[in-house]
Design a protein around this motif. Structure first.
Motif, PDB file in Angstrom:
ATOM      1  N   VAL A 223       0.802  -1.458   0.016  1.00 54.83           N
ATOM      2  CA  VAL A 223       0.136  -0.079  -0.012  1.00 54.83           C
ATOM      3  C   VAL A 223       0.960   1.213  -0.259  1.00 54.83           C
ATOM      4  O   VAL A 223       0.764   2.630  -0.507  1.00 54.83           O
ATOM      5  CB  VAL A 223      -0.907   0.288   1.180  1.00 54.83           C
ATOM      6  CG1 VAL A 223      -1.586  -1.146   1.644  1.00 54.83           C
ATOM      7  CG2 VAL A 223      -0.314   0.078   2.478  1.00 54.83           C
ATOM      8  N   SER A 224       2.401   1.345   0.359  1.00 55.64           N
ATOM      9  CA  SER A 224       2.775   2.236   0.616  1.00 55.64           C
ATOM     10  C   SER A 224       3.482   2.117  -1.512  1.00 55.64           C
ATOM     11  O   SER A 224       3.217   3.673  -1.488  1.00 55.64           O
ATOM     12  CB  SER A 224       4.050   1.972   1.686  1.00 55.64           C
ATOM     13  OG  SER A 224       3.504   2.094   3.065  1.00 55.64           O
ATOM     14  N   VAL A 225       3.467   1.711  -1.687  1.00 54.32           N
ATOM     15  CA  VAL A 225       4.303   1.823  -3.131  1.00 54.32           C
ATOM     16  C   VAL A 225       3.152   2.165  -4.215  1.00 54.32           C
ATOM     17  O   VAL A 225       3.228   3.103  -5.055  1.00 54.32           O
ATOM     18  CB  VAL A 225       4.023   0.197  -3.731  1.00 54.32           C
ATOM     19  CG1 VAL A 225       4.465   0.284  -5.702  1.00 54.32           C
ATOM     20  CG2 VAL A 225       5.692  -0.208  -3.395  1.00 54.32           C
ATOM     21  N   LEU A 226       1.180   1.787  -3.576  1.00 57.79           N
ATOM     22  CA  LEU A 226       0.520   2.219  -4.111  1.00 57.79           C
ATOM     23  C   LEU A 226       0.265   3.943  -3.890  1.00 57.79           C
ATOM     24  O   LEU A 226       0.406   4.806  -4.429  1.00 57.79           O
ATOM     25  CB  LEU A 226      -0.460   2.035  -3.389  1.00 57.79           C
ATOM     26  CG  LEU A 226      -1.266   0.614  -4.655  1.00 57.79           C
ATOM     27  CD1 LEU A 226      -0.760  -0.929  -4.309  1.00 57.79           C
ATOM     28  CD2 LEU A 226      -2.997   0.205  -4.253  1.00 57.79           C
ATOM     29  N   ARG A 227       0.798   4.093  -2.847  1.00 56.04           N
ATOM     30  CA  ARG A 227       0.933   5.635  -2.249  1.00 56.04           C
ATOM     31  C   ARG A 227       1.809   6.658  -2.560  1.00 56.04           C
ATOM     32  O   ARG A 227       1.189   8.073  -3.599  1.00 56.04           O
ATOM     33  CB  ARG A 227       1.163   5.720  -0.722  1.00 56.04           C
ATOM     34  CG  ARG A 227       0.944   7.229  -0.024  1.00 56.04           C
ATOM     35  CD  ARG A 227       1.341   7.909   1.344  1.00 56.04           C
ATOM     36  NE  ARG A 227       3.068   7.479   1.209  1.00 56.04           N
ATOM     37  CZ  ARG A 227       4.443   6.604   1.468  1.00 56.04           C
ATOM     38  NH1 ARG A 227       3.588   5.675   1.756  1.00 56.04           N
ATOM     39  NH2 ARG A 227       5.787   7.088   1.269  1.00 56.04           N
ATOM     40  N   ILE A 228       2.842   5.913  -2.678  1.00 62.71           N
ATOM     41  CA  ILE A 228       3.828   7.107  -3.678  1.00 62.71           C
ATOM     42  C   ILE A 228       3.791   6.413  -5.020  1.00 62.71           C
ATOM     43  O   ILE A 228       3.364   8.000  -6.187  1.00 62.71           O
ATOM     44  CB  ILE A 228       5.494   6.065  -3.194  1.00 62.71           C
ATOM     45  CG1 ILE A 228       5.975   6.137  -2.218  1.00 62.71           C
ATOM     46  CG2 ILE A 228       6.454   6.979  -4.364  1.00 62.71           C
ATOM     47  CD1 ILE A 228       6.944   5.372  -1.541  1.00 62.71           C
ATOM     48  N   GLY A 229       2.811   5.628  -5.487  1.00 64.20           N
ATOM     49  CA  GLY A 229       3.070   6.011  -6.930  1.00 64.20           C
ATOM     50  C   GLY A 229       1.968   6.472  -7.432  1.00 64.20           C
ATOM     51  O   GLY A 229       2.099   7.231  -8.555  1.00 64.20           O
ATOM     52  N   TYR A 230       0.348   6.938  -6.716  1.00 64.59           N
ATOM     53  CA  TYR A 230      -0.254   7.788  -7.398  1.00 64.59           C
ATOM     54  C   TYR A 230       0.057   9.118  -6.750  1.00 64.59           C
ATOM     55  O   TYR A 230      -0.395  10.283  -8.535  1.00 64.59           O
ATOM     56  CB  TYR A 230      -1.520   6.776  -6.612  1.00 64.59           C
ATOM     57  CG  TYR A 230      -2.344   5.252  -7.924  1.00 64.59           C
ATOM     58  CD1 TYR A 230      -2.528   5.549  -8.542  1.00 64.59           C
ATOM     59  CD2 TYR A 230      -2.139   4.560  -6.626  1.00 64.59           C
ATOM     60  CE1 TYR A 230      -2.583   4.179  -9.060  1.00 64.59           C
ATOM     61  CE2 TYR A 230      -2.814   3.280  -7.413  1.00 64.59           C
ATOM     62  CZ  TYR A 230      -3.117   3.078  -8.854  1.00 64.59           C
ATOM     63  OH  TYR A 230      -3.669   2.210  -9.084  1.00 64.59           O
ATOM     64  N   GLY A 231       0.242   9.002  -6.367  1.00 60.94           N
ATOM     65  CA  GLY A 231       1.383  10.331  -5.739  1.00 60.94           C
ATOM     66  C   GLY A 231       1.977  10.860  -6.498  1.00 60.94           C
ATOM     67  O   GLY A 231       1.474  12.131  -7.002  1.00 60.94           O
ATOM     68  N   LEU A 232       2.681  10.744  -6.931  1.00 61.85           N
ATOM     69  CA  LEU A 232       4.151  10.809  -7.870  1.00 61.85           C
ATOM     70  C   LEU A 232       2.842  10.873  -9.468  1.00 61.85           C
ATOM     71  O   LEU A 232       3.096  11.995 -10.330  1.00 61.85           O
ATOM     72  CB  LEU A 232       4.553  10.212  -8.237  1.00 61.85           C
ATOM     73  CG  LEU A 232       5.725  10.344  -6.773  1.00 61.85           C
ATOM     74  CD1 LEU A 232       6.963   8.746  -7.546  1.00 61.85           C
ATOM     75  CD2 LEU A 232       6.095  11.202  -6.742  1.00 61.85           C
ATOM     76  N   LEU A 233       2.215  10.305  -9.417  1.00 67.65           N
ATOM     77  CA  LEU A 233       1.172   9.778 -11.340  1.00 67.65           C
ATOM     78  C   LEU A 233       0.318  10.724 -11.757  1.00 67.65           C
ATOM     79  O   LEU A 233       0.605  11.920 -12.192  1.00 67.65           O
ATOM     80  CB  LEU A 233       0.343   8.792 -11.156  1.00 67.65           C
ATOM     81  CG  LEU A 233      -0.017   8.490 -12.123  1.00 67.65           C
ATOM     82  CD1 LEU A 233       0.655   8.220 -13.540  1.00 67.65           C
ATOM     83  CD2 LEU A 233      -1.106   7.406 -12.399  1.00 67.65           C
ATOM     84  N   TYR A 234      -0.957  11.059  -9.981  1.00 65.24           N
ATOM     85  CA  TYR A 234      -1.805  12.019 -10.504  1.00 65.24           C
ATOM     86  C   TYR A 234      -0.216  13.872  -9.849  1.00 65.24           C
ATOM     87  O   TYR A 234      -1.330  14.750 -11.077  1.00 65.24           O
ATOM     88  CB  TYR A 234      -1.951  12.522  -9.218  1.00 65.24           C
ATOM     89  CG  TYR A 234      -3.457  13.474  -9.676  1.00 65.24           C
ATOM     90  CD1 TYR A 234      -4.315  12.491 -10.053  1.00 65.24           C
ATOM     91  CD2 TYR A 234      -3.784  14.264  -8.878  1.00 65.24           C
ATOM     92  CE1 TYR A 234      -5.930  12.962 -10.964  1.00 65.24           C
ATOM     93  CE2 TYR A 234      -5.036  15.032  -9.767  1.00 65.24           C
ATOM     94  CZ  TYR A 234      -6.039  13.972 -10.463  1.00 65.24           C
ATOM     95  OH  TYR A 234      -6.945  13.969 -10.972  1.00 65.24           O
ATOM     96  N   LEU A 235       0.842  14.098  -9.818  1.00 67.61           N
ATOM     97  CA  LEU A 235       1.503  15.249  -9.487  1.00 67.61           C
ATOM     98  C   LEU A 235       2.136  15.417 -10.836  1.00 67.61           C
ATOM     99  O   LEU A 235       2.411  16.367 -11.485  1.00 67.61           O
ATOM    100  CB  LEU A 235       2.635  14.875  -8.447  1.00 67.61           C
ATOM    101  CG  LEU A 235       3.598  15.977  -8.831  1.00 67.61           C
ATOM    102  CD1 LEU A 235       2.650  17.665  -8.260  1.00 67.61           C
ATOM    103  CD2 LEU A 235       5.132  16.287  -7.664  1.00 67.61           C
TER     104      LEU A 235
END
Length: 357
Positions: free
Chosen positions: A29-41
């Protein structure tokens, strides 16, 4: 007082314990948090020059029209609370900051709510410009609110380790009574595991429904579906590359059949080692979609979502390998936390009761 699991059968007690005793897949879930945060940024930065035409007061789909649609659909967007350009620019800047903080894992529980508000607001403001990738980002942002996605690889986790090493309790709130603290721990753990389960089910539904839908199509059964896709001008960012790939008729037919097979079989291979080659092939499929069809956002969303099915020991091994690669010669390698080769204990009562999730 009788425990809720006392009246359950043995399988029921095992399921209850799995759901409530410790949070699962904290690294995933940390990978999901980092991934989606960076992707939307990256998405917001990419569209920065076009922000006014897409979401601002200068958009053909004006804030007034959006509010009329919201009255019918029940949607909401903070971008339509004012028609002022200054207000929109402030909202856009705040959205960039929220995405960055979410990816970094700063005050993750509160920032995850703000991230969900940001994604839903931009999604609703330009609802007619969204696609399947945008829909999945919105769903994942809502699901991640339930999870303890800041327990690993985050500023929150770093702050907790630093305070613990310095002898501080690391609390940001008064100590709770034992029973209330245990209840909070169980609630946080249960919400996290339920959110994780919903995320996994959502990804399985996406793949399964896509595969079953393709099975009903005649072009997929004939092996010609990718031929028609490669010749659509709307999905030809590199026309020469698309035409070259289209020239290999047998190869694209095999890829088409393999795509259907992988998507239909995906939910049934998640509990064995077969999921690793399946996830690898799906990774290649999404990279092909991003390059050949010009859909990097959708591909990125699906690649990040697939990461939820990898166990924590995989991420621990990858992190250890990366440390060995970047370590300079002659510098001793320090292993913090758990012993090398083991997954750190996830969800002991004390940290859950006193730290910020």
């Amino acid at each position: 007082m009788t425990r809720p699991s006392a009246w359950l059968s043995v399988p029921g007690r095992r399921a209850w314990a799995l759901l409530t005793e410790r949070p699962l897949s904290l690294y995933a879930v940390s990978v999901l948090r980092i991934g989606y945060g960076l992707l939307y940024l990256v998405f917001l930065l990419r569209e920065f020059p076009h922000r006014d035409e897409m979401w601002g007061p200068g958009s053909p789909w004006t804030p007034a029209l959006a509010r009329q649609l919201f009255d019918q659909t029940g949607w909401f967007s903070v971008l339509t609370l004012s028609d002022s350009r200054i207000y929109f620019e402030c909202c856009y800047a705040a959205a960039l900051v929220v995405c960055a903080l979410f990816a970094l894992g700063w005050r993750t529980r509160a920032v995850s709510v703000l991230f969900a508000v940001v994604v839903s607001s931009f999604h609703a403001r330009a609802i007619f410009m969204t696609d399947g990738g945008d829909n999945l980002v919105l769903l994942m942002a809502l699901y991640l609110v339930l999870t303890a996605s800041g327990r690993r690889w985050s500023l929150d986790a770093r702050r907790l380790r630093t305070s613990s090493a310095g002898g501080s309790t690391g609390r940001w709130r008064p100590r709770l009574p034992p029973q209330l603290g245990a209840a909070r721990q169980t609630l946080v753990t249960t919400l996290h595991n339920c959110g994780l389960l919903v995320i996994g089910l959502q990804v399985c539904f996406v793949y399964g429904s896509a595969g079953l839908y393709k099975v009903q199509g005649g072009t997929w059964g004939a092996g010609t579906a990718l031929h028609y896709v490669l010749n659509l001008e709307l999905f030809q960012p590199w026309p020469a590359l698309s035409h070259w790939v289209d020239g290999h008729a047998v190869a694209i037919a095999v890829v088409g059949y393999l795509t259907v097979l992988l998507q239909v079989a995906f939910p049934f291979v998640l509990f064995g080692r077969l999921k690793y080659p399946v996830l690898t092939m799906l990774l290649g499929m999404h990279i092909g979609i991003a390059v050949l069809m010009g859909l990097p956002l959708f591909s990125g969303v699906m690649i990040i979502a697939d990461a939820v099915f990898l166990p924590d020991r995989f991420y621990v091994a990858v992190a250890r390998l990366c440390r060995r690669v970047v370590r300079r010669p002659g510098v001793p390698h320090a292993v913090s936390g758990a012993h090398a080769g083991s997954v750190p204990k996830q969800g002991s009562p004390a940290p859950l009761a006193r730290s910020h999730p």
